[in-house]
Design an enzyme around this catalytic site. Structure first.
Site, PDB file in Angstrom:
ATOM      1  N   ARG A  13      -8.778  -0.628   4.329  1.00 50.34           N
ATOM      2  CA  ARG A  13      -7.971   0.443   3.727  1.00 50.34           C
ATOM      3  C   ARG A  13      -6.594  -0.078   3.329  1.00 50.34           C
ATOM      4  O   ARG A  13      -5.973   0.431   2.404  1.00 50.34           O
ATOM      5  CB  ARG A  13      -7.785   1.602   4.711  1.00 50.34           C
ATOM      6  CG  ARG A  13      -9.029   2.391   5.003  1.00 50.34           C
ATOM      7  CD  ARG A  13      -8.738   3.618   5.796  1.00 50.34           C
ATOM      8  NE  ARG A  13      -7.735   4.449   5.111  1.00 50.34           N
ATOM      9  CZ  ARG A  13      -7.315   5.619   5.598  1.00 50.34           C
ATOM     10  NH1 ARG A  13      -7.801   6.077   6.746  1.00 50.34           N
ATOM     11  NH2 ARG A  13      -6.426   6.326   4.940  1.00 50.34           N
TER      12      ARG A  13
ATOM     13  N   CYS B  63      -6.071  11.745  11.961  1.00 49.17           N
ATOM     14  CA  CYS B  63      -6.748  10.487  12.301  1.00 49.17           C
ATOM     15  C   CYS B  63      -6.436  10.186  13.763  1.00 49.17           C
ATOM     16  O   CYS B  63      -5.745  10.942  14.441  1.00 49.17           O
ATOM     17  CB  CYS B  63      -6.278   9.364  11.386  1.00 49.17           C
ATOM     18  SG  CYS B  63      -4.520   9.101  11.479  1.00 49.17           S
TER      19      CYS B  63
ATOM     20  N   ASP C 265       4.049   1.034  12.168  1.00 45.41           N
ATOM     21  CA  ASP C 265       2.818   0.413  11.649  1.00 45.41           C
ATOM     22  C   ASP C 265       2.612  -0.994  12.193  1.00 45.41           C
ATOM     23  O   ASP C 265       1.510  -1.529  12.082  1.00 45.41           O
ATOM     24  CB  ASP C 265       2.844   0.366  10.112  1.00 45.41           C
ATOM     25  CG  ASP C 265       2.757   1.763   9.533  1.00 45.41           C
ATOM     26  OD1 ASP C 265       3.052   1.932   8.341  1.00 45.41           O
ATOM     27  OD2 ASP C 265       2.437   2.700  10.292  1.00 45.41           O
TER      28      ASP C 265
ATOM     29  N   LYS D  59       0.852  -1.214   0.000  1.00 47.33           N
ATOM     30  CA  LYS D  59       0.000   0.000   0.000  1.00 47.33           C
ATOM     31  C   LYS D  59       0.873   1.243   0.000  1.00 47.33           C
ATOM     32  O   LYS D  59       0.662   2.160  -0.801  1.00 47.33           O
ATOM     33  CB  LYS D  59      -0.885   0.009   1.240  1.00 47.33           C
ATOM     34  CG  LYS D  59      -1.528   1.366   1.554  1.00 47.33           C
ATOM     35  CD  LYS D  59      -2.452   1.333   2.741  1.00 47.33           C
ATOM     36  CE  LYS D  59      -1.792   1.737   4.014  1.00 47.33           C
ATOM     37  NZ  LYS D  59      -1.600   3.181   4.209  1.00 47.33           N
ATOM     38  N   ASN D  60       1.871   1.293   0.885  1.00 51.20           N
ATOM     39  CA  ASN D  60       2.620   2.535   1.046  1.00 51.20           C
ATOM     40  C   ASN D  60       3.672   2.761  -0.031  1.00 51.20           C
ATOM     41  O   ASN D  60       4.287   3.825  -0.075  1.00 51.20           O
ATOM     42  CB  ASN D  60       3.233   2.598   2.450  1.00 51.20           C
ATOM     43  CG  ASN D  60       2.144   2.758   3.506  1.00 51.20           C
ATOM     44  OD1 ASN D  60       0.989   3.038   3.186  1.00 51.20           O
ATOM     45  ND2 ASN D  60       2.499   2.543   4.754  1.00 51.20           N
TER      46      ASN D  60
ATOM     47  N   ARG E 173      -1.159  14.483  12.330  1.00 54.21           N
ATOM     48  CA  ARG E 173      -0.676  14.316  10.944  1.00 54.21           C
ATOM     49  C   ARG E 173      -0.446  15.672  10.271  1.00 54.21           C
ATOM     50  O   ARG E 173      -1.022  15.993   9.240  1.00 54.21           O
ATOM     51  CB  ARG E 173      -1.652  13.455  10.125  1.00 54.21           C
ATOM     52  CG  ARG E 173      -2.145  12.194  10.797  1.00 54.21           C
ATOM     53  CD  ARG E 173      -1.081  11.154  11.080  1.00 54.21           C
ATOM     54  NE  ARG E 173      -0.418  10.613   9.935  1.00 54.21           N
ATOM     55  CZ  ARG E 173      -0.858   9.558   9.251  1.00 54.21           C
ATOM     56  NH1 ARG E 173      -1.985   8.993   9.591  1.00 54.21           N
ATOM     57  NH2 ARG E 173      -0.170   9.105   8.222  1.00 54.21           N
TER      58      ARG E 173
END
Ligand code: EPZ
Length: 414
Positions: free
Chosen positions: A397, A116, A305, A22-23, A121
Protein backbone atom coordinates in the site's frame (compact mmCIF):
# COMPACT_ATOMS: atom_id res chain seq x y z
CA UNK A 1 2.18 -14.64 -3.55
CA UNK A 2 0.99 -12.54 -0.63
CA UNK A 3 4.21 -12.96 1.34
CA UNK A 4 7.95 -12.33 1.13
CA UNK A 5 10.77 -14.38 2.63
CA UNK A 6 13.92 -12.84 4.10
CA UNK A 7 17.14 -14.65 5.04
CA UNK A 8 18.42 -12.40 7.81
CA UNK A 9 21.77 -11.93 9.51
CA UNK A 10 23.93 -10.41 6.79
CA UNK A 11 25.02 -6.75 7.11
CA UNK A 12 23.63 -4.40 4.47
CA UNK A 13 25.58 -3.01 1.55
CA UNK A 14 23.88 -1.15 -1.28
CA UNK A 15 21.95 1.87 -2.40
CA UNK A 16 18.39 2.85 -3.18
CA UNK A 17 16.50 5.89 -4.53
CA UNK A 18 13.64 7.01 -2.29
CA UNK A 19 10.23 6.88 -4.04
CA UNK A 20 7.71 9.71 -4.26
CA UNK A 21 5.65 10.43 -1.15
CA UNK A 22 2.41 8.45 -0.66
CA UNK A 23 0.98 10.93 1.82
CA UNK A 24 1.74 13.86 -0.46
CA UNK A 25 0.39 12.38 -3.70
CA UNK A 26 -2.96 11.20 -2.28
CA UNK A 27 -4.30 14.67 -1.34
CA UNK A 28 -2.78 16.04 -4.56
CA UNK A 29 -4.81 13.51 -6.56
CA UNK A 30 -7.87 14.87 -4.78
CA UNK A 31 -6.85 18.44 -5.68
CA UNK A 32 -6.50 17.42 -9.36
CA UNK A 33 -10.28 16.83 -9.37
CA UNK A 34 -10.72 20.61 -9.08
CA UNK A 35 -9.05 21.34 -12.40
CA UNK A 36 -11.43 21.44 -15.44
CA UNK A 37 -8.48 20.40 -17.58
CA UNK A 38 -5.27 18.40 -17.34
CA UNK A 39 -2.74 18.11 -14.55
CA UNK A 40 0.54 16.19 -14.81
CA UNK A 41 2.11 14.59 -11.74
CA UNK A 42 5.70 13.34 -11.85
CA UNK A 43 7.50 10.98 -9.43
CA UNK A 44 4.17 9.39 -8.48
CA UNK A 45 4.89 6.20 -6.49
CA UNK A 46 3.54 2.95 -7.96
CA UNK A 47 1.69 1.78 -4.80
CA UNK A 48 -1.73 0.23 -4.30
CA UNK A 49 -3.17 3.21 -2.41
CA UNK A 50 -2.47 5.36 -5.50
CA UNK A 51 -3.99 2.68 -7.77
CA UNK A 52 -7.16 2.67 -5.62
CA UNK A 53 -7.37 6.46 -5.65
CA UNK A 54 -6.97 6.51 -9.45
CA UNK A 55 -9.84 4.01 -9.78
CA UNK A 56 -11.98 6.34 -7.65
CA UNK A 57 -11.05 9.34 -9.83
CA UNK A 58 -11.95 7.33 -12.95
CA UNK A 59 -15.27 6.53 -11.24
CA UNK A 60 -15.96 10.26 -11.21
CA UNK A 61 -15.20 10.56 -14.92
CA UNK A 62 -11.48 11.47 -14.89
CA UNK A 63 -9.42 10.18 -17.79
CA UNK A 64 -6.02 8.99 -16.56
CA UNK A 65 -2.89 8.02 -18.44
CA UNK A 66 0.13 6.60 -16.62
CA UNK A 67 3.64 6.55 -18.09
CA UNK A 68 5.91 5.03 -15.42
CA UNK A 69 5.95 7.48 -12.53
CA UNK A 70 4.24 10.18 -14.64
CA UNK A 71 0.46 10.62 -14.35
CA UNK A 72 -1.66 12.66 -16.74
CA UNK A 73 -5.09 13.41 -15.24
CA UNK A 74 -7.86 14.94 -17.35
CA UNK A 75 -10.67 16.07 -15.03
CA UNK A 76 -12.49 18.22 -17.58
CA UNK A 77 -15.78 16.42 -17.27
CA UNK A 78 -16.81 14.85 -13.98
CA UNK A 79 -20.14 13.07 -13.92
CA UNK A 80 -21.10 11.97 -10.45
CA UNK A 81 -20.57 12.80 -6.85
CA UNK A 82 -20.61 9.14 -5.82
CA UNK A 83 -17.42 7.14 -5.28
CA UNK A 84 -17.24 3.57 -6.59
CA UNK A 85 -18.07 1.48 -3.51
CA UNK A 86 -15.43 -1.18 -3.95
CA UNK A 87 -12.55 1.30 -3.67
CA UNK A 88 -13.58 4.25 -1.57
CA UNK A 89 -14.88 2.14 1.32
CA UNK A 90 -11.66 0.23 1.76
CA UNK A 91 -9.31 3.16 1.63
CA UNK A 92 -9.14 5.58 4.50
CA UNK A 93 -7.65 8.30 2.30
CA UNK A 94 -10.85 8.55 0.21
CA UNK A 95 -12.16 10.96 2.86
CA UNK A 96 -9.83 13.61 1.47
CA UNK A 97 -11.86 13.65 -1.73
CA UNK A 98 -14.63 15.37 0.19
CA UNK A 99 -13.22 18.90 0.08
CA UNK A 100 -12.47 18.73 -3.64
CA UNK A 101 -15.81 17.17 -4.62
CA UNK A 102 -17.71 19.86 -2.73
CA UNK A 103 -15.54 22.57 -4.30
CA UNK A 104 -15.99 21.22 -7.85
CA UNK A 105 -19.43 19.54 -7.82
CA UNK A 106 -21.16 21.07 -4.80
CA UNK A 107 -22.10 17.57 -3.59
CA UNK A 108 -20.56 14.21 -2.72
CA UNK A 109 -21.43 10.76 -1.47
CA UNK A 110 -18.59 8.75 0.10
CA UNK A 111 -18.71 5.33 1.78
CA UNK A 112 -17.34 5.64 5.31
CA UNK A 113 -13.55 5.39 5.24
CA UNK A 114 -12.45 2.11 6.77
CA UNK A 115 -10.98 2.16 10.24
CA UNK A 116 -7.95 -0.05 10.61
CA UNK A 117 -5.93 -1.87 13.22
CA UNK A 118 -4.09 1.29 14.30
CA UNK A 119 -7.25 3.03 15.42
CA UNK A 120 -10.89 3.93 14.83
CA UNK A 121 -9.85 6.76 12.46
CA UNK A 122 -12.89 9.01 13.13
CA UNK A 123 -13.69 11.94 10.80
CA UNK A 124 -15.49 14.26 13.24
CA UNK A 125 -12.87 17.03 12.85
CA UNK A 126 -13.32 16.96 9.06
CA UNK A 127 -17.10 17.22 9.30
CA UNK A 128 -17.13 19.97 11.93
CA UNK A 129 -14.69 22.11 9.91
CA UNK A 130 -16.53 21.68 6.58
CA UNK A 131 -19.86 22.52 8.25
CA UNK A 132 -18.28 25.82 9.34
CA UNK A 133 -17.77 26.52 5.61
CA UNK A 134 -21.40 25.89 4.77
CA UNK A 135 -21.38 22.16 4.01
CA UNK A 136 -24.44 20.13 4.99
CA UNK A 137 -23.51 16.56 5.86
CA UNK A 138 -25.71 13.54 6.57
CA UNK A 139 -24.26 10.35 8.03
CA UNK A 140 -26.45 7.75 6.28
CA UNK A 141 -26.25 3.98 6.89
CA UNK A 142 -24.18 3.25 3.79
CA UNK A 143 -22.09 6.38 3.71
CA UNK A 144 -21.66 10.12 4.06
CA UNK A 145 -23.79 12.48 1.97
CA UNK A 146 -22.59 16.06 1.59
CA UNK A 147 -23.92 19.17 -0.14
CA UNK A 148 -22.28 22.60 -0.32
CA UNK A 149 -23.53 24.73 -3.20
CA UNK A 150 -21.71 27.89 -2.11
CA UNK A 151 -18.75 27.24 0.19
CA UNK A 152 -17.84 30.27 2.30
CA UNK A 153 -14.56 31.17 3.94
CA UNK A 154 -14.56 30.75 7.73
CA UNK A 155 -12.30 31.18 10.76
CA UNK A 156 -11.67 27.61 11.98
CA UNK A 157 -9.56 26.31 14.83
CA UNK A 158 -8.88 22.57 14.87
CA UNK A 159 -8.91 20.99 18.36
CA UNK A 160 -6.09 18.70 17.13
CA UNK A 161 -3.73 19.32 14.17
CA UNK A 162 -5.31 16.56 12.09
CA UNK A 163 -3.49 16.04 8.78
CA UNK A 164 -6.58 14.90 6.89
CA UNK A 165 -8.88 17.56 8.32
CA UNK A 166 -6.31 20.26 7.44
CA UNK A 167 -6.17 18.91 3.88
CA UNK A 168 -9.95 18.84 3.48
CA UNK A 169 -10.32 22.42 4.71
CA UNK A 170 -7.57 23.67 2.37
CA UNK A 171 -9.10 21.79 -0.57
CA UNK A 172 -12.57 23.30 -0.05
CA UNK A 173 -11.29 26.76 0.92
CA UNK A 174 -9.22 27.02 -2.29
CA UNK A 175 -12.42 27.81 -4.19
CA UNK A 176 -14.70 29.09 -1.42
CA UNK A 177 -16.03 32.63 -1.37
CA UNK A 178 -13.82 34.86 0.78
CA UNK A 179 -11.01 34.03 3.15
CA UNK A 180 -10.57 30.96 5.36
CA UNK A 181 -8.22 31.14 8.33
CA UNK A 182 -7.33 27.71 9.72
CA UNK A 183 -5.70 27.70 13.15
CA UNK A 184 -3.92 24.75 14.78
CA UNK A 185 -3.43 23.36 11.28
CA UNK A 186 -1.22 20.30 10.77
CA UNK A 187 2.33 21.28 9.78
CA UNK A 188 3.35 18.00 8.10
CA UNK A 189 5.46 18.46 4.92
CA UNK A 190 2.64 16.79 2.97
CA UNK A 191 0.40 19.79 3.79
CA UNK A 192 3.02 22.19 2.43
CA UNK A 193 3.32 20.02 -0.70
CA UNK A 194 -0.47 20.08 -1.23
CA UNK A 195 -0.54 23.87 -0.83
CA UNK A 196 2.35 24.26 -3.29
CA UNK A 197 0.49 22.12 -5.82
CA UNK A 198 -2.70 24.14 -5.33
CA UNK A 199 -0.73 27.38 -5.70
CA UNK A 200 0.63 26.07 -9.03
CA UNK A 201 -3.04 25.59 -10.01
CA UNK A 202 -3.75 29.25 -9.13
CA UNK A 203 -4.83 28.99 -5.48
CA UNK A 204 -4.06 31.85 -3.07
CA UNK A 205 -2.63 30.32 0.14
CA UNK A 206 -0.40 31.82 2.84
CA UNK A 207 1.20 30.16 5.88
CA UNK A 208 1.31 26.64 4.43
CA UNK A 209 3.38 24.36 6.68
CA UNK A 210 2.75 26.57 9.73
CA UNK A 211 -0.03 26.19 12.32
CA UNK A 212 -2.07 29.04 10.80
CA UNK A 213 -3.01 28.81 7.13
CA UNK A 214 -4.90 31.57 5.28
CA UNK A 215 -6.67 30.69 2.04
CA UNK A 216 -8.40 33.26 -0.18
CA UNK A 217 -10.80 31.40 -2.48
CA UNK A 218 -10.42 31.85 -6.24
CA UNK A 219 -13.00 31.38 -9.00
CA UNK A 220 -11.20 28.61 -10.83
CA UNK A 221 -8.10 26.44 -10.69
CA UNK A 222 -6.14 25.52 -13.81
CA UNK A 223 -3.91 22.68 -14.92
CA UNK A 224 -0.26 22.37 -13.91
CA UNK A 225 2.68 19.97 -13.88
CA UNK A 226 4.19 19.00 -10.53
CA UNK A 227 6.90 16.66 -9.22
CA UNK A 228 6.05 14.88 -5.95
CA UNK A 229 8.65 15.15 -3.15
CA UNK A 230 10.41 12.00 -1.83
CA UNK A 231 8.69 9.94 0.87
CA UNK A 232 10.16 10.81 4.28
CA UNK A 233 8.60 7.71 5.89
CA UNK A 234 10.12 5.34 3.34
CA UNK A 235 13.49 7.07 3.81
CA UNK A 236 13.19 6.76 7.60
CA UNK A 237 12.23 3.10 7.27
CA UNK A 238 15.44 2.29 5.38
CA UNK A 239 17.55 4.36 7.79
CA UNK A 240 16.17 2.29 10.69
CA UNK A 241 16.72 -0.88 8.66
CA UNK A 242 20.44 -0.02 8.47
CA UNK A 243 20.60 0.64 12.21
CA UNK A 244 19.01 -2.76 12.88
CA UNK A 245 20.78 -4.98 10.35
CA UNK A 246 24.19 -3.24 10.37
CA UNK A 247 26.34 -2.59 7.31
CA UNK A 248 26.38 0.59 5.20
CA UNK A 249 23.69 2.02 2.90
CA UNK A 250 23.48 4.94 0.47
CA UNK A 251 20.03 6.48 0.16
CA UNK A 252 19.42 8.87 -2.76
CA UNK A 253 16.76 11.61 -2.99
CA UNK A 254 16.38 11.84 0.82
CA UNK A 255 14.23 14.76 2.16
CA UNK A 256 16.75 15.62 4.92
CA UNK A 257 15.01 18.76 6.13
CA UNK A 258 11.89 16.70 6.93
CA UNK A 259 13.77 14.07 8.96
CA UNK A 260 15.29 16.05 11.83
CA UNK A 261 13.63 14.08 14.63
CA UNK A 262 14.40 10.77 12.92
CA UNK A 263 18.07 11.61 12.35
CA UNK A 264 18.36 12.63 16.01
CA UNK A 265 17.04 9.22 17.14
CA UNK A 266 19.48 7.48 14.78
CA UNK A 267 22.34 9.52 16.25
CA UNK A 268 21.24 8.33 19.72
CA UNK A 269 21.39 4.77 18.33
CA UNK A 270 25.00 5.37 17.29
CA UNK A 271 24.38 5.52 13.54
CA UNK A 272 26.91 7.56 11.54
CA UNK A 273 25.38 9.76 8.84
CA UNK A 274 27.19 11.54 6.01
CA UNK A 275 25.15 13.60 3.60
CA UNK A 276 26.12 14.98 0.23
CA UNK A 277 23.56 16.71 -1.99
CA UNK A 278 20.32 14.78 -1.50
CA UNK A 279 22.13 11.51 -0.72
CA UNK A 280 22.72 10.02 2.72
CA UNK A 281 25.40 7.48 3.60
CA UNK A 282 24.42 5.73 6.85
CA UNK A 283 26.13 3.01 8.84
CA UNK A 284 26.25 1.68 12.39
CA UNK A 285 29.76 0.79 13.56
CA UNK A 286 28.94 -2.20 15.83
CA UNK A 287 25.62 -2.90 17.52
CA UNK A 288 23.21 -0.01 17.78
CA UNK A 289 22.38 1.58 21.13
CA UNK A 290 18.98 1.82 22.83
CA UNK A 291 18.27 2.96 26.38
CA UNK A 292 16.34 6.15 25.57
CA UNK A 293 12.70 7.30 25.29
CA UNK A 294 10.99 8.40 22.08
CA UNK A 295 7.60 10.15 21.98
CA UNK A 296 5.64 10.29 18.72
CA UNK A 297 4.20 13.71 17.96
CA UNK A 298 2.73 15.82 15.15
CA UNK A 299 5.38 17.23 12.80
CA UNK A 300 8.16 18.19 13.41
CA UNK A 301 8.15 15.60 16.21
CA UNK A 302 9.02 11.94 15.71
CA UNK A 303 6.48 10.62 13.16
CA UNK A 304 3.95 8.03 14.34
CA UNK A 305 4.42 6.28 10.96
CA UNK A 306 7.99 5.38 11.96
CA UNK A 307 7.05 4.18 15.44
CA UNK A 308 6.77 0.49 14.44
CA UNK A 309 9.99 0.54 12.34
CA UNK A 310 11.78 2.12 15.34
CA UNK A 311 10.34 -0.55 17.64
CA UNK A 312 11.76 -3.24 15.37
CA UNK A 313 15.21 -1.62 15.32
CA UNK A 314 15.24 -1.22 19.12
CA UNK A 315 14.55 -4.98 19.51
CA UNK A 316 18.24 -5.60 18.66
CA UNK A 317 19.73 -2.45 20.24
CA UNK A 318 21.57 -2.48 23.56
CA UNK A 319 19.55 -1.47 26.61
CA UNK A 320 15.88 -0.92 27.44
CA UNK A 321 14.08 1.74 25.40
CA UNK A 322 10.64 3.31 25.73
CA UNK A 323 8.29 4.43 22.97
CA UNK A 324 5.28 6.54 23.92
CA UNK A 325 2.59 6.72 21.16
CA UNK A 326 0.59 9.94 21.29
CA UNK A 327 -1.23 9.95 17.93
CA UNK A 328 -3.08 6.64 17.42
CA UNK A 329 -4.71 4.59 20.11
CA UNK A 330 -3.76 1.12 18.86
CA UNK A 331 -0.44 1.32 17.05
CA UNK A 332 1.47 -1.36 18.99
CA UNK A 333 -0.21 -4.41 17.42
CA UNK A 334 3.02 -5.40 15.68
CA UNK A 335 4.71 -6.12 19.03
CA UNK A 336 3.00 -9.53 19.15
CA UNK A 337 4.48 -10.52 15.78
CA UNK A 338 7.93 -9.24 16.80
CA UNK A 339 7.57 -11.39 19.92
CA UNK A 340 7.34 -14.48 17.70
CA UNK A 341 10.87 -13.62 16.55
CA UNK A 342 12.12 -13.46 20.14
CA UNK A 343 11.71 -9.74 20.79
CA UNK A 344 11.33 -8.60 24.42
CA UNK A 345 8.57 -5.97 24.33
CA UNK A 346 6.20 -5.04 27.14
CA UNK A 347 3.16 -2.93 26.27
CA UNK A 348 1.16 -0.94 28.78
CA UNK A 349 -1.53 1.36 27.39
CA UNK A 350 0.22 3.72 24.97
CA UNK A 351 3.73 2.89 26.17
CA UNK A 352 6.06 0.17 24.86
CA UNK A 353 9.24 -0.95 26.70
CA UNK A 354 11.70 -2.72 24.42
CA UNK A 355 14.71 -4.57 25.85
CA UNK A 356 17.26 -5.36 23.19
CA UNK A 357 18.04 -9.07 22.71
CA UNK A 358 21.28 -10.52 21.37
CA UNK A 359 19.58 -11.90 18.27
CA UNK A 360 16.11 -12.24 16.84
CA UNK A 361 15.22 -15.56 15.23
CA UNK A 362 13.53 -15.91 11.85
CA UNK A 363 9.86 -16.94 12.02
CA UNK A 364 6.57 -16.86 10.09
CA UNK A 365 4.86 -13.57 10.95
CA UNK A 366 1.91 -11.56 9.67
CA UNK A 367 1.67 -7.92 8.63
CA UNK A 368 -1.58 -6.40 9.92
CA UNK A 369 -1.13 -2.90 8.46
CA UNK A 370 1.31 -0.91 6.38
CA UNK A 371 4.00 0.35 8.76
CA UNK A 372 3.85 -2.72 10.99
CA UNK A 373 4.58 -4.77 7.90
CA UNK A 374 7.64 -2.63 7.15
CA UNK A 375 8.76 -3.14 10.76
CA UNK A 376 8.63 -6.91 10.27
CA UNK A 377 10.94 -6.56 7.24
CA UNK A 378 13.43 -4.69 9.44
CA UNK A 379 13.27 -7.34 12.16
CA UNK A 380 13.61 -10.17 9.62
CA UNK A 381 16.69 -8.56 8.03
CA UNK A 382 18.32 -8.35 11.48
CA UNK A 383 17.23 -11.84 12.58
CA UNK A 384 19.18 -15.10 12.39
CA UNK A 385 17.63 -17.44 9.79
CA UNK A 386 14.63 -17.22 7.48
CA UNK A 387 11.40 -15.30 8.06
CA UNK A 388 8.19 -15.38 6.05
CA UNK A 389 6.17 -12.15 6.24
CA UNK A 390 2.59 -12.85 5.24
CA UNK A 391 -0.06 -10.33 4.08
CA UNK A 392 2.49 -8.55 1.88
CA UNK A 393 -0.35 -6.54 0.31
CA UNK A 394 -0.44 -4.26 3.37
CA UNK A 395 3.19 -3.28 2.73
CA UNK A 396 2.51 -2.71 -0.97
CA UNK A 397 0.00 0.00 0.00
CA UNK A 398 2.86 2.39 0.75
CA UNK A 399 6.15 0.90 -0.42
CA UNK A 400 6.54 0.89 -4.21
CA UNK A 401 8.60 -2.30 -4.30
CA UNK A 402 10.09 -3.14 -0.92
CA UNK A 403 11.43 -6.47 -2.29
CA UNK A 404 13.46 -4.60 -4.93
CA UNK A 405 14.64 -2.01 -2.40
CA UNK A 406 15.63 -4.58 0.23
CA UNK A 407 17.61 -6.55 -2.37
CA UNK A 408 19.31 -3.35 -3.58
CA UNK A 409 20.32 -2.66 0.03
CA UNK A 410 21.85 -6.13 0.34
CA UNK A 411 19.08 -8.01 2.15
CA UNK A 412 18.65 -11.65 1.03
CA UNK A 413 15.01 -11.80 -0.15
CA UNK A 414 13.34 -14.83 -1.77
C1 EPZ B 1 -2.43 10.93 8.01
O1 EPZ B 1 -3.57 10.22 8.46
C2 EPZ B 1 -1.55 9.92 7.31
N1 EPZ B 1 -2.25 9.33 6.17
C3 EPZ B 1 -1.17 8.81 8.29
O2 EPZ B 1 -0.26 7.93 7.62
C4 EPZ B 1 -0.43 9.44 9.48
O3 EPZ B 1 -0.14 8.44 10.43
C5 EPZ B 1 -1.32 10.52 10.12
O4 EPZ B 1 -1.70 11.50 9.11
C6 EPZ B 1 -0.61 11.25 11.25
O5 EPZ B 1 0.56 11.83 10.77
C7 EPZ B 1 -2.28 10.03 5.00
O6 EPZ B 1 -1.78 11.14 4.90
C8 EPZ B 1 -2.97 9.35 3.85
P1 EPZ B 1 -4.86 12.56 11.44
P2 EPZ B 1 -4.86 11.02 9.03
O7 EPZ B 1 -6.16 13.07 10.96
O8 EPZ B 1 -5.08 12.24 8.23
C9 EPZ B 1 -7.56 11.57 15.22
C10 EPZ B 1 0.59 5.87 6.87
O9 EPZ B 1 1.06 4.90 7.47
N2 EPZ B 1 -8.65 12.17 14.43
O10 EPZ B 1 -3.73 13.50 11.66
O11 EPZ B 1 -5.98 10.06 9.16
C11 EPZ B 1 -7.15 10.21 14.64
O12 EPZ B 1 -7.98 9.19 15.14
C12 EPZ B 1 -0.66 6.56 7.41
O13 EPZ B 1 1.07 6.38 5.83
C13 EPZ B 1 -9.87 12.39 15.04
O14 EPZ B 1 -10.07 12.08 16.22
O15 EPZ B 1 -4.33 11.40 10.48
C14 EPZ B 1 -5.74 10.06 15.11
O16 EPZ B 1 -5.75 9.58 16.44
C15 EPZ B 1 -1.19 5.89 8.69
N3 EPZ B 1 -10.89 12.92 14.30
C16 EPZ B 1 -5.21 11.50 15.10
O17 EPZ B 1 -6.36 12.36 15.10
C17 EPZ B 1 -10.71 13.28 12.98
O18 EPZ B 1 -11.68 13.79 12.37
C18 EPZ B 1 -4.34 11.81 13.89
O19 EPZ B 1 -5.15 11.70 12.76
C19 EPZ B 1 -9.46 13.06 12.39
C20 EPZ B 1 -8.44 12.51 13.14
Amino acid sequence: MDYLEIEGGSPLCGEVRIQGSKNAVLPILSAALQCPGTTVIDNCPDISDVASMLEILKGYGCRICREGTRLIIDAETLHSGRAPEDYAGVMRSSIMLLGSLLARMGEAFLPYPGGCVIGKRPIDLHLEALRRMGAELWEEPEGLRAVCRCPKGAHIRLPFPSVGATENVVLLAARAEGVTVLENAAREPEILELCRFLACMGADIEGAGTDTVRIRGVKELHGTEYRIMPDRIVAGTYMLLAAAAGGKVLLREVPFHQLGAVRQVLRQMGARQESSGDSLLLWCPGRSRGGFRTDTAPYPGFPTDLQSPLMAALCVADGTSVIQEHIFEARFKIAEELGRMGADIRIRDDRACITGVKRLTGAQVEAKELRGGAALCIAAAAAEGKSRICQYHYIARGYENIIRDLKDLGVVVH
